[in-house]
Design a protein around this motif. Structure first.
Motif, PDB file in Angstrom:
ATOM      1  N   GLY A  97       1.198 -15.747  14.743  1.00 42.53           N
ATOM      2  CA  GLY A  97       0.434 -16.833  15.351  1.00 42.53           C
ATOM      3  C   GLY A  97      -0.185 -17.649  14.230  1.00 42.53           C
ATOM      4  N   ASN A  98      -1.480 -17.892  14.308  1.00 41.52           N
ATOM      5  CA  ASN A  98      -2.186 -18.642  13.259  1.00 41.52           C
ATOM      6  C   ASN A  98      -2.942 -17.732  12.303  1.00 41.52           C
ATOM      7  OD1 ASN A  98      -1.337 -21.169  14.097  1.00 41.52           O
ATOM      8  ND2 ASN A  98      -2.982 -21.331  15.609  1.00 41.52           N
ATOM      9  N   GLN A  99      -2.750 -16.438  12.411  1.00 45.68           N
ATOM     10  CA  GLN A  99      -3.484 -15.482  11.591  1.00 45.68           C
ATOM     11  C   GLN A  99      -2.603 -14.935  10.468  1.00 45.68           C
ATOM     12  OE1 GLN A  99      -6.120 -12.999  13.632  1.00 45.68           O
ATOM     13  NE2 GLN A  99      -7.207 -12.968  11.717  1.00 45.68           N
ATOM     14  N   MET A 100      -3.177 -14.878   9.250  1.00 51.29           N
ATOM     15  CA  MET A 100      -2.446 -14.354   8.103  1.00 51.29           C
ATOM     16  C   MET A 100      -2.702 -12.861   7.952  1.00 51.29           C
ATOM     17  SD  MET A 100      -2.519 -15.516   4.121  1.00 51.29           S
ATOM     18  CE  MET A 100      -3.861 -14.505   3.535  1.00 51.29           C
ATOM     19  N   PHE A 101      -1.629 -12.125   7.632  1.00 56.85           N
ATOM     20  CA  PHE A 101      -1.710 -10.690   7.387  1.00 56.85           C
ATOM     21  C   PHE A 101      -1.153 -10.425   5.996  1.00 56.85           C
ATOM     22  CE2 PHE A 101      -1.818 -11.072  11.892  1.00 56.85           C
ATOM     23  CZ  PHE A 101      -2.478  -9.953  12.384  1.00 56.85           C
ATOM     24  N   ASP A 102      -1.651  -9.360   5.356  1.00 53.28           N
ATOM     25  CA  ASP A 102      -1.246  -9.049   3.993  1.00 53.28           C
ATOM     26  C   ASP A 102      -1.338  -7.542   3.783  1.00 53.28           C
ATOM     27  OD1 ASP A 102      -0.730 -10.097   1.157  1.00 53.28           O
ATOM     28  OD2 ASP A 102      -2.476  -8.799   0.876  1.00 53.28           O
ATOM     29  N   LYS A 103      -0.317  -6.970   3.172  1.00 53.09           N
ATOM     30  CA  LYS A 103      -0.348  -5.534   2.887  1.00 53.09           C
ATOM     31  C   LYS A 103       0.562  -5.240   1.703  1.00 53.09           C
ATOM     32  CE  LYS A 103       0.150  -0.983   4.894  1.00 53.09           C
ATOM     33  NZ  LYS A 103       0.284  -0.224   6.129  1.00 53.09           N
ATOM     34  N   THR A 104       0.162  -4.284   0.880  1.00 53.98           N
ATOM     35  CA  THR A 104       0.994  -3.821  -0.226  1.00 53.98           C
ATOM     36  C   THR A 104       1.491  -2.419   0.105  1.00 53.98           C
ATOM     37  OG1 THR A 104      -0.225  -5.148  -1.822  1.00 53.98           O
ATOM     38  CG2 THR A 104       1.075  -3.324  -2.700  1.00 53.98           C
ATOM     39  N   TYR A 105       2.804  -2.251   0.072  1.00 55.22           N
ATOM     40  CA  TYR A 105       3.446  -0.972   0.335  1.00 55.22           C
ATOM     41  C   TYR A 105       3.853  -0.369  -1.001  1.00 55.22           C
ATOM     42  CZ  TYR A 105       3.859  -2.899   5.046  1.00 55.22           C
ATOM     43  OH  TYR A 105       3.592  -3.442   6.272  1.00 55.22           O
ATOM     44  N   LEU A 106       3.601   0.920  -1.188  1.00 57.65           N
ATOM     45  CA  LEU A 106       3.881   1.579  -2.459  1.00 57.65           C
ATOM     46  C   LEU A 106       4.814   2.769  -2.257  1.00 57.65           C
ATOM     47  CD1 LEU A 106       3.355   2.129  -5.510  1.00 57.65           C
ATOM     48  CD2 LEU A 106       1.354   3.445  -4.789  1.00 57.65           C
ATOM     49  N   PHE A 107       5.927   2.753  -2.981  1.00 59.77           N
ATOM     50  CA  PHE A 107       6.802   3.916  -3.070  1.00 59.77           C
ATOM     51  C   PHE A 107       6.491   4.556  -4.418  1.00 59.77           C
ATOM     52  CE2 PHE A 107       9.024   1.249  -0.072  1.00 59.77           C
ATOM     53  CZ  PHE A 107       9.558   2.146   0.848  1.00 59.77           C
ATOM     54  N   ARG A 108       5.813   5.684  -4.394  1.00 56.84           N
ATOM     55  CA  ARG A 108       5.458   6.361  -5.647  1.00 56.84           C
ATOM     56  C   ARG A 108       6.710   6.906  -6.336  1.00 56.84           C
ATOM     57  NH1 ARG A 108       0.204   6.373  -6.183  1.00 56.84           N
ATOM     58  NH2 ARG A 108      -1.134   6.442  -4.346  1.00 56.84           N
ATOM     59  N   LYS A 109       6.624   7.041  -7.654  1.00 56.61           N
ATOM     60  CA  LYS A 109       7.786   7.481  -8.424  1.00 56.61           C
ATOM     61  C   LYS A 109       8.320   8.810  -7.903  1.00 56.61           C
ATOM     62  CE  LYS A 109       5.135   9.601 -12.163  1.00 56.61           C
ATOM     63  NZ  LYS A 109       4.912   9.614 -13.596  1.00 56.61           N
ATOM     64  N   ASN A 110       9.642   8.900  -7.898  1.00 54.75           N
ATOM     65  CA  ASN A 110      10.393  10.093  -7.491  1.00 54.75           C
ATOM     66  C   ASN A 110      10.219  10.483  -6.020  1.00 54.75           C
ATOM     67  OD1 ASN A 110      11.436  10.433 -10.143  1.00 54.75           O
ATOM     68  ND2 ASN A 110       9.490  11.342 -10.748  1.00 54.75           N
ATOM     69  N   THR A 111       9.710   9.581  -5.162  1.00 53.02           N
ATOM     70  CA  THR A 111       9.590   9.900  -3.733  1.00 53.02           C
ATOM     71  C   THR A 111      10.785   9.405  -2.932  1.00 53.02           C
ATOM     72  OG1 THR A 111       8.287   7.906  -3.314  1.00 53.02           O
ATOM     73  CG2 THR A 111       7.066   9.945  -3.762  1.00 53.02           C
ATOM     74  N   VAL A 112      11.597   8.546  -3.525  1.00 57.80           N
ATOM     75  CA  VAL A 112      12.802   8.068  -2.842  1.00 57.80           C
ATOM     76  C   VAL A 112      13.976   8.911  -3.339  1.00 57.80           C
ATOM     77  CG1 VAL A 112      14.349   6.124  -2.444  1.00 57.80           C
ATOM     78  CG2 VAL A 112      11.885   5.727  -2.648  1.00 57.80           C
ATOM     79  N   ASN A 113      14.498   9.741  -2.431  1.00 59.12           N
ATOM     80  CA  ASN A 113      15.646  10.585  -2.748  1.00 59.12           C
ATOM     81  C   ASN A 113      16.300  11.033  -1.446  1.00 59.12           C
ATOM     82  OD1 ASN A 113      14.378  13.187  -1.899  1.00 59.12           O
ATOM     83  ND2 ASN A 113      12.980  12.694  -3.592  1.00 59.12           N
ATOM     84  N   LEU A 114      17.457  11.638  -1.541  1.00 63.58           N
ATOM     85  CA  LEU A 114      18.214  12.041  -0.351  1.00 63.58           C
ATOM     86  C   LEU A 114      17.477  13.090   0.483  1.00 63.58           C
ATOM     87  CD1 LEU A 114      21.832  12.119  -1.841  1.00 63.58           C
ATOM     88  CD2 LEU A 114      20.830  10.395  -0.319  1.00 63.58           C
ATOM     89  N   LYS A 115      16.645  13.917  -0.147  1.00 64.79           N
ATOM     90  CA  LYS A 115      15.903  14.946   0.595  1.00 64.79           C
ATOM     91  C   LYS A 115      14.766  14.353   1.423  1.00 64.79           C
ATOM     92  CE  LYS A 115      16.828  18.549  -2.782  1.00 64.79           C
ATOM     93  NZ  LYS A 115      16.269  19.413  -3.804  1.00 64.79           N
ATOM     94  N   ALA A 116      14.330  13.142   1.099  1.00 65.15           N
ATOM     95  CA  ALA A 116      13.197  12.518   1.792  1.00 65.15           C
ATOM     96  C   ALA A 116      13.622  11.621   2.954  1.00 65.15           C
ATOM     97  CB  ALA A 116      12.377  11.703   0.793  1.00 65.15           C
ATOM     98  N   LEU A 117      14.917  11.556   3.238  1.00 64.14           N
ATOM     99  CA  LEU A 117      15.396  10.671   4.295  1.00 64.14           C
ATOM    100  C   LEU A 117      14.878  11.122   5.658  1.00 64.14           C
ATOM    101  CD1 LEU A 117      19.119  10.107   3.232  1.00 64.14           C
ATOM    102  CD2 LEU A 117      17.134   8.689   2.738  1.00 64.14           C
ATOM    103  N   GLN A 118      14.515  10.134   6.493  1.00 67.77           N
ATOM    104  CA  GLN A 118      14.038  10.402   7.845  1.00 67.77           C
ATOM    105  C   GLN A 118      14.542   9.303   8.778  1.00 67.77           C
ATOM    106  OE1 GLN A 118       9.770   9.489   8.437  1.00 67.77           O
ATOM    107  NE2 GLN A 118       9.735   8.922   6.288  1.00 67.77           N
TER     108      GLN A 118
END
Length: 131
Positions: A97-118
Motif C-alpha cells: 500500500g502506502n507503507q514502507m517495510f524494511d528487513k535484513t535477512y542473515l544467513f550465517r556462515k556454514n548454515t546453508v548446506n544439504l543437511k539444512a534443507l526444509q
C-alpha cells in the motif's frame, strides 16, 4: 524526528536459498528467492545482497522487482557454494500500500548446506529459509 518514523515489522516475507536442478547446464545450483506469503502484492521491492566475514567482503548486488504478487516468489540470484563459508545478508525494502517495510535477512556462515534443507512455503523445492 528520527524516532517519529515508524517502520512496521515484516511478516510473511521470507528469503530462501534453494538447491535445484539446472536443466540447461545439467547441474545442481543454489539460487536465492524472495517469497511473498502475504495476501497482498508487494510493490517496488528492492533487494541488496552482500557477503562478509572477518577478512573478506563480496561485492554488493542489487535487484528491483516492480511488483511481487501475493502468494508468489521470485528468483533473486544464483549463489556459488563458496559464499556459504561467509555470512550473507539480504536487505529487503518494499511498499505494501502506502507503507514502507524494511528487513535484513542473515544467513550465517556454514548454515546453508544439504543437511539444512526444509520444505518452503509456496515452493515445491526444499531450501534453507530465513524468516
Amino acid at each position: 524526528m528520527k524516532e517519529d518514523i515508524i517502520i512496521p515489522k515484516v511478516e510473511g516475507v521470507y528469503i530462501a536459498i534453494v538447491n535445484e536442478y539446472n536443466d540447461i547446464y545439467k547441474s545442481q545450483d543454489w539460487n536465492a528467492y524472495i517469497i511473498n506469503d502475504k495476501d497482498v502484492d508487494l510493490e517496488m521491492v528492492l533487494i541488496v545482497t552482500g557477503g562478509y566475514s572477518e577478512d573478506k567482503m563480496t561485492s554488493i548486488f542489487r535487484k528491483k522487482i516492480d511488483v511481487l504478487p501475493k502468494k508468489s516468489y521470485a528468483k533473486i540470484e544464483l549463489m556459488q557454494e563458496d559464499l556459504f563459508a561467509i555470512n550473507n545478508t539480504f536487505k529487503v525494502t518494499f511498499f505494501e500500500g502506502n507503507q514502507m517495510f524494511d528487513k535484513t535477512y542473515l544467513f550465517r556462515k556454514n548454515t546453508v548446506n544439504l543437511k539444512a534443507l526444509q520444505q518452503l512455503p509456496l515452493m515445491s523445492e526444499k531450501g534453507v529459509l530465513v524468516k
